[in-house]
Design an enzyme around this catalytic site. Structure first.
Site, PDB file in Angstrom:
ATOM      1  CB  THR A 112      -9.977  14.515  10.233  1.00  0.00           C
ATOM      2  OG1 THR A 112      -9.033  14.840   9.209  1.00  0.00           O
ATOM      3  CG2 THR A 112      -9.222  14.248  11.536  1.00  0.00           C
ATOM      4  CD1 TRP A 155      -8.988   7.169   9.343  1.00  0.00           C
ATOM      5  CD2 TRP A 155      -8.725   7.846  11.461  1.00  0.00           C
ATOM      6  NE1 TRP A 155      -7.954   6.448   9.891  1.00  0.00           N
ATOM      7  CE2 TRP A 155      -7.774   6.845  11.191  1.00  0.00           C
ATOM      8  CE3 TRP A 155      -8.745   8.418  12.732  1.00  0.00           C
ATOM      9  CZ2 TRP A 155      -6.847   6.403  12.135  1.00  0.00           C
ATOM     10  CZ3 TRP A 155      -7.835   7.983  13.679  1.00  0.00           C
ATOM     11  CH2 TRP A 155      -6.900   6.992  13.380  1.00  0.00           C
ATOM     12  CG  HIS A 156     -10.934  10.270  15.150  1.00  0.00           C
ATOM     13  ND1 HIS A 156     -10.438  11.147  14.216  1.00  0.00           N
ATOM     14  CD2 HIS A 156      -9.941  10.101  16.071  1.00  0.00           C
ATOM     15  CE1 HIS A 156      -9.210  11.501  14.558  1.00  0.00           C
ATOM     16  NE2 HIS A 156      -8.891  10.876  15.672  1.00  0.00           N
ATOM     17  N   GLY A 157     -14.593   7.563  13.769  1.00  0.00           N
ATOM     18  CA  GLY A 157     -15.710   6.709  14.111  1.00  0.00           C
ATOM     19  C   GLY A 157     -16.947   7.003  13.302  1.00  0.00           C
ATOM     20  CG  PHE A 177     -10.530   5.519  16.941  1.00  0.00           C
ATOM     21  CD1 PHE A 177     -11.892   5.730  16.899  1.00  0.00           C
ATOM     22  CD2 PHE A 177      -9.800   6.081  17.978  1.00  0.00           C
ATOM     23  CE1 PHE A 177     -12.525   6.499  17.853  1.00  0.00           C
ATOM     24  CE2 PHE A 177     -10.422   6.852  18.939  1.00  0.00           C
ATOM     25  CZ  PHE A 177     -11.784   7.068  18.879  1.00  0.00           C
TER      26      PHE A 177
END
Length: 472
Positions: free
Chosen positions: A319, A322-324, A472
């Protein structure tokens, strides 16, 4: 092109709505597909080819999985869904993480490996997860494969939720793609929801974001007074909430205008009384995606506490990533993962024994600390900022008091707007004026018109208008 721009509001959206409602029903999806591709190409003209590849590839995978399922060939459909997962995640990984991995490889081994300086395709994290949910659900037999390429392309590229979500699962809109009926009531509901989202973005997120922008660009945080640091952390928390939930509101509202119903993505997360509760309320579509397609397939909580802890840490590591592609996002994901593990083990039981106010305070403090990790990429800056929060640069000075004084009303408004109080006030007025429906309709629409006019007035001269989740 962003939703909170005059170009989108007065040219693109007006044109698309006009042509959409003039189109014969059998051409509506085709027009939405073309207009969505144009919307994406406006910001990413090169990467439109990547999106078209993703559409055609996953469409073909869905058909092949269905064909193998009907012919009784489970190994065939397993190979296809595996190929879909590898290609989709491979493309996401190549564009989003290759540069990060090479940079760290060079730093670790003092190497000089070069890499093409590719920009991140806008929205790739969102539409990749949507196409993955489609092929996996077809493989599981939860949905039938889509045989109409235009309808599938419309699902993947639909401009209201293309750039920053919510992540719409195919199963949630499959029937709506095939047959939907627009109505005046639904359109009005969509306009109202869009205006609320626009207000969150322009009147709240942009304004409070200026506070964080000013504080975060001071350079060194070692001499930052604690009062200023706390104002900055609170300002960023409000900015990212109203920015992202405002976008989700606008996306849901636009969906209603075109006859679609998207699931909710936020549910007043800052009233949460635990981190578990917070993540049931924040970015619901992402949390649901990870639970459905990663946590449960890994075994969830069905294989004992030890395996559940490992599964949670895997999910929250991914997670964060996934954001960066940055170490601070990985730390942010693990930070919440560890807290959630502790809550599963014993903290939730302990929290239930203390008053609600302290549970809420506990959640808010941990959320704010998490946003500091999220907002700052440099770990030395993160360390300095945490030090400033706890008084390393002093507790306050004239500048910090002035900052609080000049922004107290805005911060208070944001605090109220982030609770369910506005909803309760609206419901109360609705009950109060139940016997006078005309007055209620007039008052309600005057409110929406006022919000819209205020937004337009600010957008005319405003230069600070970012969307945080575009990256994102």
């Amino acid at each position: 092109m962003v939703f909170s721009s005059l170009l989108f509001l007065f040219i693109y959206l007006c044109f698309v709505l006009l042509v959409y409602y003039l189109c014969p029903r059998k051409f509506k999806n085709f027009f939405l597909f073309l207009s969505s591709l144009f919307f994406y190409a406006w910001g990413e003209p090169v990467y439109i080819l990547l999106m078209l590849f993703s559409i055609v590839f996953n469409y073909a995978c869905g058909l092949l999985i269905e064909r193998y399922a009907l012919s009784g060939n489970p190994s065939g459909k397993k190979w296809v869904v595996t190929l879909s997962i590898v290609i989709n995640l491979g493309l996401l990984g190549f564009f989003k993480y290759t540069g990060f991995l090479i940079d760290n490889f060079n730093a670790l081994l003092s190497a000089n490996v070069s890499f093409l300086d590719l920009s991140l395709p806008i929205g790739i994290s969102f539409y990749t997860f949507q196409t993955l949910s489609y092929t996996i659900d077809v493989y599981r037999g939860n949905v039938a494969a889509q045989h109409n390429l235009i309808d599938f392309g419309t699902y993947v590229s639909l401009f209201p939720q293309l750039i920053a979500g919510p992540i719409v699962r195919y199963s949630d809109v499959a029937a709506q793609l095939k047959e939907r009926r627009e109505s005046v009531d639904q359109f009005a509901m969509g306009v109202h929801r869009f205006v609320i989202g626009l207000g969150k973005k322009v009147l709240l997120a942009n304004q409070v974001g200026l506070i964080w922008n000013e504080i975060s660009q001071t350079g060194s945080f070692s001499e930052l007074p604690a009062l200023t640091a706390w104002i900055g952390a609170i300002a960023f928390a409000f900015q990212i909430y109203f920015d992202f939930s405002g976008y989700s509101d606008m996306a849901i509202g636009l969906g209603h205008m075109f006859g679609f119903t998207f699931l909710e993505n936020f549910d007043t997360p800052y009233i949460a009384k635990s981190i578990t509760d917070f993540w049931r309320r924040w970015h619901i579509s992402l949390s649901s995606w990870f639970r459905e397609y990663l946590y449960i397939p890994l075994g969830g909580n069905r294989r004992g506490k030890g395996r559940q802890i490992i599964n949670l840490l895997i999910v929250w590591t991914l997670t964060g990533l996934w954001h960066g592609a940055s170490w601070n996002f990985l730390a942010w994901g693990l930070y919440f993962g560890v807290i959630l593990v502790l809550e599963k083990l014993f903290l939730l039981t302990w929290l239930e024994k203390i008053p609600a106010f302290f549970r809420h305070l506990y959640a808010l403090l941990l959320i704010l600390f998490g946003w500091v990790l999220f907002a700052l990429e440099d770990f030395s800056q993160i360390g300095s900022y945490f030090g400033a929060l706890f008084g390393s640069g002093g507790w306050g000075n004239g500048s910090s008091v002035f900052l609080l004084y000049t922004n107290a009303a805005l911060l208070l408004l944001c605090a109220i707007a982030s609770t369910n109080l506005p909803r309760r006030i609206g419901s109360g007025l609705n009950r109060l004026l139940a016997g006078r429906p005309v007055i209620w309709v007039i008052c309600k629409n005057l409110f929406y018109v006022t919000v819209l006019l205020l937004c337009i007035a600010l957008l005319v001269g405003e230069s600070y208008n970012p969307f945080l989740y575009f990256r994102f």
